[in-house]
Design a protein around this motif. Structure first.
Motif, short mmCIF file in Angstrom:
data_model
loop_
_atom_site.label_atom_id
_atom_site.label_comp_id
_atom_site.label_asym_id
_atom_site.label_seq_id
_atom_site.Cartn_x
_atom_site.Cartn_y
_atom_site.Cartn_z
N PRO A 1 0.84 -1.20 0.00
CA PRO A 1 0.00 0.00 0.00
C PRO A 1 0.88 1.25 0.00
CG PRO A 1 -0.68 -1.52 1.70
CD PRO A 1 0.61 -2.03 1.16
N ASN B 1 0.96 4.05 1.66
CA ASN B 1 1.52 4.65 2.88
C ASN B 1 2.60 3.76 3.49
OD1 ASN B 1 -0.39 2.81 3.51
ND2 ASN B 1 -1.36 3.99 5.12
N ILE B 2 2.46 2.44 3.26
CA ILE B 2 3.54 1.55 3.73
C ILE B 2 4.79 1.79 2.89
CG2 ILE B 2 4.19 -0.84 4.12
CD1 ILE B 2 1.92 -0.25 5.82
N SER C 1 6.48 4.83 4.11
CA SER C 1 7.16 4.56 5.37
C SER C 1 8.45 3.75 5.14
CB SER C 1 6.20 3.81 6.29
OG SER C 1 6.86 3.30 7.37
N LEU D 1 5.91 -3.00 9.51
CA LEU D 1 5.41 -1.66 9.23
C LEU D 1 3.88 -1.59 9.24
CD1 LEU D 1 7.72 -0.56 6.28
CD2 LEU D 1 7.96 -0.06 8.68
#
Lengths: 137, 445
Positions: B161, B163-164, B167, B336
């Motif tokens: 994904p 946002n992962i 990060s 994460l």
């Protein structure tokens, strides 16, 4: 939002990817009056130029330390330092000590029992009592 | 008790005073006068000794202090003009032992001159002139690092994904990680920047931090309200507007730090903790803010080094350098993820992919009536087991099983040695085989 991202950091292992020699600086102290520095003076004259040329990663600082025993101090990337007094040693013996300092990691000496230390998790996995056919008691 | 040597006290005092008579002319050991080791090589000790060369330029005759200068040559004399510069002159880089050692330690190609290495060590807070600080090199380095890390993560884990992914890129290429990288290179920092500093030391000032622009992104119109009203930033808008880590682009340079920091970080010497007006987070290593700034400075140095490699040696060498120093670090991507409604997400995934509806089945259990029960639950779609988890209650085990199933989906990888688009830039590269592209996230945000 069902998946939230957490913030972590990568961890580096020296030698995985690039290797950085951990000894970054070596202080070499001598006295040109005292007899205990005789070997050290010979080392500085004959061996040190070649050694320094062969190890450009290390910054060598040669400085007199009058009326004291000769000392070699290694400074390491982790912030620690190691000092070896080389009084009355022959130049080749001092070379051994300097090589020891060069090859050290700067960590405190500790006993290593396991042949392999790894941060990676085991490939086989941890044994679970809830799986498999169980054991007849 | 240690024997006192009064004759050496006078030697120490007189050696530093210009025009004084020889301190130990009649002493037994005239060579022992030098109270401080005279260093033959260049070293950092010299940086605080500004008066020394000023005196040298005056009528002070260095031969008068009784030292045998043929045997103990004086420290390198710097022209008085260097004190006027905010950072060391480029030609001094050739004489710095620290810089040469750093260059060799990183196994950098000989094509990269020491002058450029010296420039990577000058932060914008030390020298504001962009022709002498590392801001431009850091910009190039940052773009290269984030590009290579992002393309590699996208090809290797095509279903992450967004946002992962952000990060993960931050975990590799963010300030904290690159700070660690720069530290592991053994770079030391100068106590204060200036023209007389050894060029091999990282120079920055925490007193007057400068926000140098090293990231690309747009300033949001609504930036002022994001913090105030806690507005949500959608992932799609982050892709368009925000920086490489999905973070809001910094406010206007200079506005961010309205109040200059009072306390600078001093790493090597003892601190006078009795200063007034210390913030509660103040330690001997500075405040949280100063530590953050120092972290940023170190990270920018690492980026600038990559930029320097790129500038002098080109694309392939820069890529190899990033591979060796940054992408070789380990990151457990499964750490994460923080799921909120894993069962719902898994049900939607199965619906989207035309799998059977997921069903949780109890695989084994122990101690149901005890204080520490363990349930092992598997999630099945038809006859296929998607995931399995153990927990102290049935619900917890079910959630864990769903999380594991989702992680197995998201962390799909075509293999360790995936080809990335930049591989095509190499000469005589094989024809490109399309990478696996996932259709997107299960629940879009």
């Amino acid at each position: 939002m069902t998946v939230k991202a957490l913030q972590t950091l990568t961890t580096g292992r020296n030698g995985v990817g690039a290797f950085i020699l951990q000894c970054k600086k070596m202080d070499i102290h001598y006295c040109d009056w005292a007899g205990s520095s005789k070997g050290m003076n010979g080392f500085i004259k004959s061996i040190l130029p070649k050694f320094a040329a062969a190890n450009p990663q290390i910054e060598f600082v040669v400085s007199p330390r009058p009326s004291k025993h000769p000392v070699v101090i290694g400074h390491y990337i982790n912030g620690r330092e190691k000092a070896i007094c080389v009084r009355n040693l022959e130049p080749l013996q001092i070379l051994k000590k300097v090589e020891l300092l060069r090859d050290a990691s700067g960590e405190k000496l500790r006993k290593v029992n396991k042949p392999v230390q790894s941060v990676n998790e085991s490939v086989r996995g941890v044994w679970s009592p809830y799986h498999g056919n169980g054991m007849a008691v | 008790m240690k024997r006192l040597r009064p004759e050496r006290w006078t030697g120490q005092l007189l050696a530093a005073r210009p025009g004084a008579p020889p301190a130990s002319a009649g002493a037994l050991r005239p060579r022992c006068v030098a109270s401080r080791p005279r260093q033959l090589c260049l070293s950092a000790r010299r940086q605080q000794q500004q008066p020394a060369w000023e005196n040298d330029n005056d009528s002070f005759d260095v031969l008068q202090d009784g030292t045998d200068h043929a045997r103990y040559p004086p420290l390198e004399r710097l022209p008085a003009s260097v004190a006027g510069y905010p950072s060391p002159l480029p030609e001094r880089a050739l004489k710095s032992a620290k810089l040469a050692a750093l260059h060799a330690r990183l196994s950098l190609p000989a094509k990269i001159p020491l002058q450029t290495m010296a420039r990577t060590l000058v932060d914008a807070s030390a020298d504001e002139n962009p022709q002498f600080n590392n801001a431009n090199l850091a910009f190039v380095g940052h773009s290269l690092i984030t590009y290579h890390v992002a393309e590699w993560l996208m090809c290797r884990y095509p279903r992450l994904p967004m946002n992962i992914l952000y990060s993960a890129v931050y975990a590799y290429a963010g300030d904290e990680a690159l700070h660690q990288v720069a530290r592991s290179w053994g770079v030391e920092s100068a106590a204060a920047p200036g023209g007389e500093v050894d060029p091999g030391l990282l120079q920055f000032s925490l007193d007057k931090p400068v926000t140098s622009i090293i990231k690309f992104g747009y300033k949001r119109v609504e930036a002022a309200y994001l913090e105030k009203f806690k507005w949500r930033r959608g992932i799609s808008s982050r892709v368009v507007f925000d920086d490489d880590f999905g973070g809001v682009v910094d406010k206007t340079p200079g506005v961010e730090h309205e109040e200059p920091e009072e306390h600078e970080e001093r790493e090597d010497d003892g601190m006078d903790d009795a200063e007034e007006g210390l913030s509660p987070s103040y330690t001997s290593y500075g405040t949280d803010e100063t530590r953050k700034l120092a972290e940023k400075v170190h990270a920018n140095f690492a980026r600038a080094t990559v930029g320097a490699v790129y500038a002098h040696c080109g694309r392939e060498t820069a890529k190899a350098f990033i591979n060796a120093h940054i992408m070789s670090r380990t990151l457990d991507l499964s750490k994460l993820f923080a799921f909120k409604q894993p069962t719902r997400e898994l049900a939607l995934l199965c619906a989207r992919e035309d799998f059977d509806h997921p069903v949780a089945r109890l695989l084994s259990e122990t101690g149901r009536m005890s204080r520490t029960p363990v349930f092992v639950v598997g999630i099945y779609s038809g006859m296929d087991k998607l995931g399995e988890g153990a927990g102290p209650s049935l619900d917890m085990a079910r959630f864990k099983a769903a999380m594991n199933a989702l992680k197995a989906w998201y962390l799909y990888s075509p293999g360790d040695n995936v080809r990335v688009p930049s591989d095509m830039l190499a000469q005589d590269a094989k024809p490109w085989e399309p990478a696996h592209i996932d259709m997107g996230e299960i629940i879009s945000r």
